[in-house]
Scaffold this motif. Structure first.
Motif, PDB file in Angstrom:
ATOM      1  N   ALA A  75     -18.242 -23.919 -24.396  1.00 13.39           N
ATOM      2  CA  ALA A  75     -16.931 -23.206 -23.874  1.00 13.39           C
ATOM      3  C   ALA A  75     -15.863 -23.459 -24.676  1.00 13.39           C
ATOM      4  O   ALA A  75     -15.472 -24.471 -25.191  1.00 13.39           O
ATOM      5  N   THR A  77     -12.500 -25.487 -24.157  1.00 11.17           N
ATOM      6  CA  THR A  77     -12.202 -26.616 -23.116  1.00 11.17           C
ATOM      7  C   THR A  77     -10.807 -27.171 -23.224  1.00 11.17           C
ATOM      8  O   THR A  77     -10.503 -27.967 -22.449  1.00 11.17           O
ATOM      9  N   ASN A  91     -15.202 -18.022 -22.290  1.00 14.19           N
ATOM     10  CA  ASN A  91     -15.614 -18.767 -20.952  1.00 14.19           C
ATOM     11  C   ASN A  91     -15.972 -17.608 -20.028  1.00 14.19           C
ATOM     12  O   ASN A  91     -17.078 -18.123 -19.202  1.00 14.19           O
ATOM     13  N   SER A 113     -19.571 -25.671 -15.590  1.00 13.15           N
ATOM     14  CA  SER A 113     -18.253 -25.452 -14.786  1.00 13.15           C
ATOM     15  C   SER A 113     -17.225 -26.545 -14.719  1.00 13.15           C
ATOM     16  O   SER A 113     -17.435 -27.119 -15.946  1.00 13.15           O
ATOM     17  N   SER A 114     -16.293 -26.786 -14.071  1.00 14.90           N
ATOM     18  CA  SER A 114     -15.305 -27.943 -14.278  1.00 14.90           C
ATOM     19  C   SER A 114     -14.808 -28.253 -12.950  1.00 14.90           C
ATOM     20  O   SER A 114     -14.580 -27.485 -12.274  1.00 14.90           O
ATOM     21  N   THR A 117     -11.360 -26.489 -11.786  1.00 13.85           N
ATOM     22  CA  THR A 117     -11.057 -25.589 -10.854  1.00 13.85           C
ATOM     23  C   THR A 117     -10.458 -26.024  -9.474  1.00 13.85           C
ATOM     24  O   THR A 117     -10.120 -25.207  -8.664  1.00 13.85           O
ATOM     25  N   LYS A 145     -13.025 -20.981 -15.623  1.00 14.67           N
ATOM     26  CA  LYS A 145     -14.206 -21.506 -15.100  1.00 14.67           C
ATOM     27  C   LYS A 145     -14.434 -21.017 -13.333  1.00 14.67           C
ATOM     28  O   LYS A 145     -15.510 -20.663 -13.108  1.00 14.67           O
ATOM     29  N   LYS A 166     -20.010 -28.680 -11.925  1.00 13.67           N
ATOM     30  CA  LYS A 166     -18.370 -28.854 -11.852  1.00 13.67           C
ATOM     31  C   LYS A 166     -18.257 -30.100 -12.416  1.00 13.67           C
ATOM     32  O   LYS A 166     -18.225 -31.238 -12.030  1.00 13.67           O
TER      33      LYS A 166
END
Length: 321
Positions: A75, A77, A91, A113-114, A117, A145, A166
């Motif tokens: 991704a 980032t 992404n 994911s992250s 979010t 994301k 995440k």
């Protein structure tokens, strides 16, 4: 074959190392291999094939029957990047294509994911999927994301097993190429080695003292352990937090770095840059009960133990994992 996208990056290369340690040799590494500064991360690793990310979908269309699992870690980032078109391409839209091909080929999927979010954490840090459409990320990276998480949940057709993770504040070996986006531990090590001191952001809120802003720091070795668990478990699809479950202060982190270097802590405080001050997170802590509820029971590495391993066995020697 097991596919890892973002293979030459920080987390992707660590995941390949973990796969190799567990006996997996038919690993397909997908990335933009023109970025030569990252290629050292793949040295010494057993890889069956390298596939440029632009060629990956054609490759997958030809080889899907041989693919056992896909880890989509790749991704963009950079949280300081504000060109939304880049995030849409790399992404969101790229991830949609991975998802669709996993359905067509009956391939299980774990994607990154992250915790970005969650924004300022107005709704807390629970990985409750009903809350995801209500989250307010603070930057285009977090938006991208969250947009994909929402899209994935809305799909009627899904891979037979899938999990979105995440990631909270990940640190550990193989992140040297990330520049400003590398972990605070990486920057602390370099500052302390160069000057004997470390600079931290001053608090601009009365409810937090300087250096006592808190994050959920997770060692990358723990993260890849969870990825391996999900690869074998393949039963409980959904979106999961992946942190340590324990918030720690930046002072804790920096003191652990000084201790690993066997130096007395000398810490200075500077103003948080004005351009990020209103978007600065003062507290994050992953609620890990959902992952625990599906049977993951391995303890997470303490901050002190993780920093000590990272500094002594990798940063001091310049080694990758």
């Amino acid at each position: 074959m097991i596919v890892v996208t973002g293979a030459a990056g920080f987390i992707g290369s660590c995941l390949i190392k973990r796969l190799n340690e567990d006996g997996y040799r038919h690993v397909v590494a997908v990335d933009d291999f023109s970025k030569r500064e990252k290629l050292i991360n793949l040295e010494g690793k057993t890889i069956r094939e390298k596939v440029d990310r632009r060629d990956f979908f054609d490759w997958l269309d030809r080889n899907s029957r041989e693919v056992e699992f896909i880890f989509h870690i790749g991704a963009r980032t950079d949280t300081t990047e504000f060109d939304r078109a880049i995030f849409d391409e790399l992404n969101v839209n790229y991830s949609k294509e991975v998802w669709k091909r996993c359905i067509a080929g009956q391939i299980p999927l774990v994607y990154a994911s992250s915790a970005a979010t969650y924004g300022l954490g107005e709704l807390g840090y629970r990985d409750d999927e009903t809350l995801i459409p209500q989250l307010h990320p603070l930057n285009p990276y977090g938006d991208s994301k969250n947009e994909f998480d929402i899209w994935a949940l809305e799909q009627e057709e899904k891979p037979f097993f899938w999990a979105g993770l995440k990631f909270f504040n990940v640190y550990g070996p193989n992140e040297y190429h990330k520049g400003r986006m590398a972990s605070v531990i990486f920057h602390a090590f370099n500052q302390i080695r160069a000057s004997g001191r470390m600079k931290l952001f001053r608090s601009h809120r009365p409810d937090f003292r300087d250096g006592e802003q808190m994050r959920d720091f997770i060692y990358v070795k723990d993260l890849v352990d969870v990825c391996m668990y999900l690869m074998h478990e393949r039963k409980h699809s959904g979106i999961y937090n992946l942190g340590s479950g324990t918030a720690r202060t930046f002072l804790d982190l920096v003191k652990a770095t000084f201790a690993a270097l066997e130096k007395e802590p000398l810490i200075d405080f500077i103003d948080t840059p004005a351009d990020i001050r209103d978007k600065y997170q003062y507290y994050t802590e992953a609620d890990m009960s959902k992952l625990r509820s599906i049977g993951y029971d391995k303890p997470f590495t303490t901050l002190e133990a993780g920093v000590n391993d990272y500094v002594r066995n990798y940063l001091n020697s310049g080694k990758t994992w």
